[in-house]
Design a protein around this motif. Sequence first.
Motif, PDB file in Angstrom:
ATOM      1  N   GLN A 162       0.829  -1.206   0.000  1.00 50.43           N
ATOM      2  CA  GLN A 162       0.000   0.000   0.000  1.00 50.43           C
ATOM      3  C   GLN A 162       0.864   1.257   0.000  1.00 50.43           C
ATOM      4  OE1 GLN A 162      -2.443  -0.647   3.474  1.00 50.43           O
ATOM      5  NE2 GLN A 162      -4.184  -1.298   2.232  1.00 50.43           N
ATOM      6  N   HIS A 163       1.894   1.252   0.826  1.00 48.65           N
ATOM      7  CA  HIS A 163       2.792   2.407   0.880  1.00 48.65           C
ATOM      8  C   HIS A 163       3.431   2.648  -0.490  1.00 48.65           C
ATOM      9  CE1 HIS A 163       5.602   5.324   2.431  1.00 48.65           C
ATOM     10  NE2 HIS A 163       6.585   4.640   1.870  1.00 48.65           N
TER      11      HIS A 163
ATOM     12  N   TRP B 190       0.722   4.148  -2.859  1.00 46.16           N
ATOM     13  CA  TRP B 190       0.352   5.523  -2.552  1.00 46.16           C
ATOM     14  C   TRP B 190       1.500   6.496  -2.760  1.00 46.16           C
ATOM     15  CZ3 TRP B 190      -4.321   7.274  -2.521  1.00 46.16           C
ATOM     16  CH2 TRP B 190      -5.377   6.425  -2.212  1.00 46.16           C
ATOM     17  N   SER B 191       2.739   6.052  -2.663  1.00 44.75           N
ATOM     18  CA  SER B 191       3.842   6.987  -2.852  1.00 44.75           C
ATOM     19  C   SER B 191       4.328   7.031  -4.292  1.00 44.75           C
ATOM     20  CB  SER B 191       5.002   6.695  -1.926  1.00 44.75           C
ATOM     21  OG  SER B 191       5.170   5.377  -1.597  1.00 44.75           O
TER      22      SER B 191
ATOM     23  N   TYR C 206      -1.225  12.231  -6.450  1.00 40.43           N
ATOM     24  CA  TYR C 206      -2.624  12.084  -6.071  1.00 40.43           C
ATOM     25  C   TYR C 206      -3.367  13.407  -5.988  1.00 40.43           C
ATOM     26  CZ  TYR C 206      -1.665   7.256  -5.824  1.00 40.43           C
ATOM     27  OH  TYR C 206      -1.316   5.983  -6.193  1.00 40.43           O
TER      28      TYR C 206
ATOM     29  N   ASN D  48     -13.946   8.066  -4.002  1.00 41.62           N
ATOM     30  CA  ASN D  48     -13.571   8.944  -2.897  1.00 41.62           C
ATOM     31  C   ASN D  48     -14.697   9.840  -2.410  1.00 41.62           C
ATOM     32  OD1 ASN D  48     -13.779  10.744  -4.968  1.00 41.62           O
ATOM     33  ND2 ASN D  48     -11.682  11.468  -4.863  1.00 41.62           N
TER      34      ASN D  48
END
Length: 76
Positions: free
Chosen positions: A23-24, A27-28, A32, A65
């Motif tokens: 996940q990290h 997301w990095s 975003y 979202n």
Amino acid sequence: MSTSAVLKPAATQPDLAAVKQRQHGAWSSGDYAVVGTTLQIVGEQLCEALDIRAGSKVLDVAAGNGNATLAAARRW
């Protein structure tokens, strides 16, 4: 041995450290802020295309979202 006992898979625990690491990494890896802005515009366009008006009912079930839901709410 019963049939239900044969069909049940063995319970395994997920490797949470590996999940968090993946996940990290996801997301990095992206910009975003651009994604968030794009999703907001798409939510507005979707509500326009659907011609949502006051009194319309909208169901948002894990559809992203929340920007499309917020766009729909602004039209009421």
